[in-house]
Design a protein around this motif. Structure first.
Motif, PDB file in Angstrom:
ATOM      1  N   ILE A   3      55.132  34.773  11.509  1.00 40.81           N
ATOM      2  CA  ILE A   3      53.838  34.259  11.318  1.00 40.81           C
ATOM      3  C   ILE A   3      53.761  33.399  12.318  1.00 40.81           C
ATOM      4  O   ILE A   3      54.308  32.321  12.342  1.00 40.81           O
ATOM      5  N   ALA A   4      52.596  33.609  13.116  1.00 36.52           N
ATOM      6  CA  ALA A   4      52.161  32.415  14.262  1.00 36.52           C
ATOM      7  C   ALA A   4      51.789  31.309  13.684  1.00 36.52           C
ATOM      8  O   ALA A   4      50.908  31.333  12.560  1.00 36.52           O
ATOM      9  N   HIS A   5      52.170  30.057  14.203  1.00 38.75           N
ATOM     10  CA  HIS A   5      51.929  28.690  13.583  1.00 38.75           C
ATOM     11  C   HIS A   5      51.588  27.593  14.675  1.00 38.75           C
ATOM     12  O   HIS A   5      52.215  27.652  15.641  1.00 38.75           O
ATOM     13  N   PHE A   6      50.361  26.802  14.441  1.00 36.15           N
ATOM     14  CA  PHE A   6      50.010  25.731  15.276  1.00 36.15           C
ATOM     15  C   PHE A   6      49.522  24.737  14.521  1.00 36.15           C
ATOM     16  O   PHE A   6      49.117  24.748  13.454  1.00 36.15           O
ATOM     17  N   GLY A   7      49.319  23.631  15.119  1.00 31.71           N
ATOM     18  CA  GLY A   7      48.706  22.467  14.267  1.00 31.71           C
ATOM     19  C   GLY A   7      48.737  21.100  14.914  1.00 31.71           C
ATOM     20  O   GLY A   7      49.079  21.156  16.317  1.00 31.71           O
ATOM     21  N   GLY A   8      48.239  20.310  14.427  1.00 32.89           N
ATOM     22  CA  GLY A   8      48.237  18.928  15.023  1.00 32.89           C
ATOM     23  C   GLY A   8      48.378  17.770  14.010  1.00 32.89           C
ATOM     24  O   GLY A   8      48.274  17.956  12.785  1.00 32.89           O
ATOM     25  N   SER A   9      48.880  16.631  14.449  1.00 33.25           N
ATOM     26  CA  SER A   9      49.103  15.463  13.683  1.00 33.25           C
ATOM     27  C   SER A   9      47.905  14.378  13.539  1.00 33.25           C
ATOM     28  O   SER A   9      47.246  14.262  14.940  1.00 33.25           O
ATOM     29  N   ALA A  10      47.279  14.152  12.335  1.00 32.86           N
ATOM     30  CA  ALA A  10      46.160  13.362  12.350  1.00 32.86           C
ATOM     31  C   ALA A  10      46.279  12.050  13.336  1.00 32.86           C
ATOM     32  O   ALA A  10      47.164  11.309  13.376  1.00 32.86           O
ATOM     33  N   GLY A  11      45.159  11.612  13.912  1.00 35.32           N
ATOM     34  CA  GLY A  11      45.050  10.104  14.340  1.00 35.32           C
ATOM     35  C   GLY A  11      44.229   9.229  13.566  1.00 35.32           C
ATOM     36  O   GLY A  11      43.543   9.521  12.696  1.00 35.32           O
ATOM     37  N   ASP A  12      43.899   7.971  14.347  1.00 30.69           N
ATOM     38  CA  ASP A  12      43.111   7.076  13.701  1.00 30.69           C
ATOM     39  C   ASP A  12      42.304   6.398  15.048  1.00 30.69           C
ATOM     40  O   ASP A  12      42.250   4.872  14.753  1.00 30.69           O
ATOM     41  N   ASP A  13      41.939   6.936  15.675  1.00 30.32           N
ATOM     42  CA  ASP A  13      41.256   6.233  16.954  1.00 30.32           C
ATOM     43  C   ASP A  13      41.913   5.270  17.413  1.00 30.32           C
ATOM     44  O   ASP A  13      41.388   4.156  18.001  1.00 30.32           O
ATOM     45  N   ASN A  14      43.252   5.409  17.701  1.00 28.47           N
ATOM     46  CA  ASN A  14      44.398   4.721  18.557  1.00 28.47           C
ATOM     47  C   ASN A  14      44.402   3.371  17.872  1.00 28.47           C
ATOM     48  O   ASN A  14      44.910   2.425  18.406  1.00 28.47           O
ATOM     49  N   LEU A  15      44.282   3.248  16.506  1.00 29.03           N
ATOM     50  CA  LEU A  15      44.385   2.065  15.966  1.00 29.03           C
ATOM     51  C   LEU A  15      46.055   1.857  15.268  1.00 29.03           C
ATOM     52  O   LEU A  15      46.634   0.913  15.224  1.00 29.03           O
ATOM     53  N   LEU A  16      46.502   3.325  15.366  1.00 32.35           N
ATOM     54  CA  LEU A  16      48.008   3.305  15.042  1.00 32.35           C
ATOM     55  C   LEU A  16      48.269   2.405  13.784  1.00 32.35           C
ATOM     56  O   LEU A  16      49.408   1.894  13.392  1.00 32.35           O
ATOM     57  N   SER A  17      47.400   2.531  12.842  1.00 35.38           N
ATOM     58  CA  SER A  17      47.415   1.813  11.640  1.00 35.38           C
ATOM     59  C   SER A  17      47.660   2.855  10.508  1.00 35.38           C
ATOM     60  O   SER A  17      48.463   2.463   9.433  1.00 35.38           O
ATOM     61  N   ALA A  18      46.609   3.607  10.141  1.00 37.88           N
ATOM     62  CA  ALA A  18      46.641   4.639   8.970  1.00 37.88           C
ATOM     63  C   ALA A  18      46.203   6.051   9.305  1.00 37.88           C
ATOM     64  O   ALA A  18      44.862   5.940   9.749  1.00 37.88           O
ATOM     65  N   THR A  19      46.849   6.990   9.175  1.00 39.98           N
ATOM     66  CA  THR A  19      46.066   8.353   9.465  1.00 39.98           C
ATOM     67  C   THR A  19      46.065   9.235   8.001  1.00 39.98           C
ATOM     68  O   THR A  19      47.218   8.987   7.068  1.00 39.98           O
ATOM     69  N   HIS A  20      45.077  10.152   7.920  1.00 41.16           N
ATOM     70  CA  HIS A  20      44.831  10.769   6.688  1.00 41.16           C
ATOM     71  C   HIS A  20      44.533  12.525   6.875  1.00 41.16           C
ATOM     72  O   HIS A  20      44.118  12.647   7.686  1.00 41.16           O
TER      73      HIS A  20
END
Length: 386
Positions: A161-178
């Motif tokens: 099954i084809a699969h892709f995606g991405g890791s959440a960001g936080d506007d380059n704060l590198l503090s907390a992603t959700h």
């Protein structure tokens, strides 16, 4: 065709107030009577207010999404917005699962999750269900440092099954992603979305970097923290700065974007992007980098020609795009800003109906990537006039 009968409807709001932004999305999307809504939101939004507004306006609609390091909206590259795609139940069957604890996720759980997704699609009537094909979109906490193991387990369970995606960001704060699933935001979690559709589609990944000659060997590292203390037996930041001809004091996210490092696996190079310089001179990466890894300095080429060629090839195979869901590394956006090509990139995205977000890492067929554009092109129905 009216918006109500379109297979996918895109919407956005630039309203800074969370309740207003969700209300504006609802006004644009609910007339389409979606079976599923995928959204991306700036980390600037008040998350509890978003949760409450989604529950109020989208009751009965399954939603998933994440925070970003920038959005790709109908306007092109964007920032500080809430954007979403509504998927028609007549063209998509969607099943959603939430991994609430990435740190304990294993192969057995992956197999159980995939089996449940395959068995439990949302109860909607899709046109020609026997002809439907699946693909999977993953959204992971971009600061969890768990992507490699989780994606490997999922890929093993997903099979072909084809699969892709991405890791959440936080506007380059590198503090907390959700990540958002099951009505609320999570940290240390992932949303796994399986979509079945009869529409033509192609999952892909592309990058624009080529190898140079300098090699940096990881001689001291804390692998579980993705932190490298030494390269070539020297302090990591000093060794990297020397290799790219830069002062260590001048290292920043834009420099990292313009001077990436990569590991070679087989014949291919996979970028391992630097996230930050630490006070002790070590480097923390967005991807796992192990002791003994050989990192090659890479030279970015212009981004747009690569994208233009890749999209042209895909569209020739499957037809005119209805939408492209794109996971675009935040460092590519920084590079486009540095090269002053952001406006041209936005024009390209608008022309090809690209929608998505800037990530802290991309996912493709079980591999965690950096500095790529990874996504799916979904073409218009074959019986639909161009």
């Amino acid at each position: 065709m009216s918006a109500c009968s379109d297979p996918i409807v895109a919407a956005m709001s630039a309203a800074p107030d969370a309740s207003q932004a969700v209300a504006e999305l609802a006004a644009q999307l609910l007339p389409a009577k979606p079976g599923f809504v995928l959204f991306f939101c700036s980390a600037e939004y008040d998350r509890p207010a978003l949760e409450q507004a989604f529950a109020r306006h989208f009751a009965g609609v399954t939603l998933a999404g994440c925070t970003t390091a920038g959005e790709i909206t109908p306007r092109g590259y964007d920032q500080g917005t809430l954007c979403a795609l509504a998927f028609s139940a007549s063209h998509f069957q969607v099943a959603l699962a939430c991994i609430e604890d990435l740190a304990t996720f294993d192969l057995l759980q992956a197999q159980q999750l995939v089996d449940a997704l395959l068995q439990h699609r949302l109860q909607h009537t899709i046109q020609d269900p026997q002809k439907a094909r699946p693909f999977v979109l993953t959204l992971l906490d971009g600061l969890s440092a768990q992507e490699e193991m989780v994606l490997l387990a999922l890929e093993t369970a997903l099979g072909n099954i084809a699969h892709f995606g991405g890791s959440a960001g936080d506007d380059n704060l590198l503090s907390a992603t959700h990540i958002f699933a099951n009505g609320r935001f999570f940290q240390g979690a992932a949303a796994v979305i399986m979509l079945h559709t009869t529409l033509p589609f192609e999952v892909f990944s592309t990058h624009h970097v080529s190898a140079l000659t300098d090699k940096l060997v990881v001689t001291a590292a804390t692998t579980d923290m993705r932190t490298v203390q030494e390269l070539n037996a020297e302090p990591a930041a000093l060794a990297y700065a020397a290799a790219i001809g830069c002062a260590a004091a001048d290292l920043n996210a834009t420099v990292f974007a313009m001077h990436p490092l990569a590991v070679k696996i087989g014949k291919d190079y996979y970028v391992r992007s630097i996230q930050r310089v630490n006070p002790d001179g070590s480097l923390t990466f967005y991807c796992a980098v192990g002791l003994g890894a050989v990192l090659t300095t890479m030279q970015p080429q212009p981004i747009l020609p690569d994208l233009q060629q890749r999209f042209a090839d895909i569209e020739q195979r499957i037809g005119e795009p209805l939408i492209t869901i794109g996971c675009d590394c935040v460092l590519r956006r920084l590079e486009s800003t540095e090269r002053e090509t952001l406006t041209q990139a936005s024009e390209f995205f608008r022309a090809h109906r690209v929608f998505g977000f800037n990530t802290y890492g991309e996912h493709f067929q079980g591999v965690h990537l950096n500095q790529t554009f990874t996504g799916v092109v979904i073409a218009k129905p074959v019986d639909r006039a161009p």
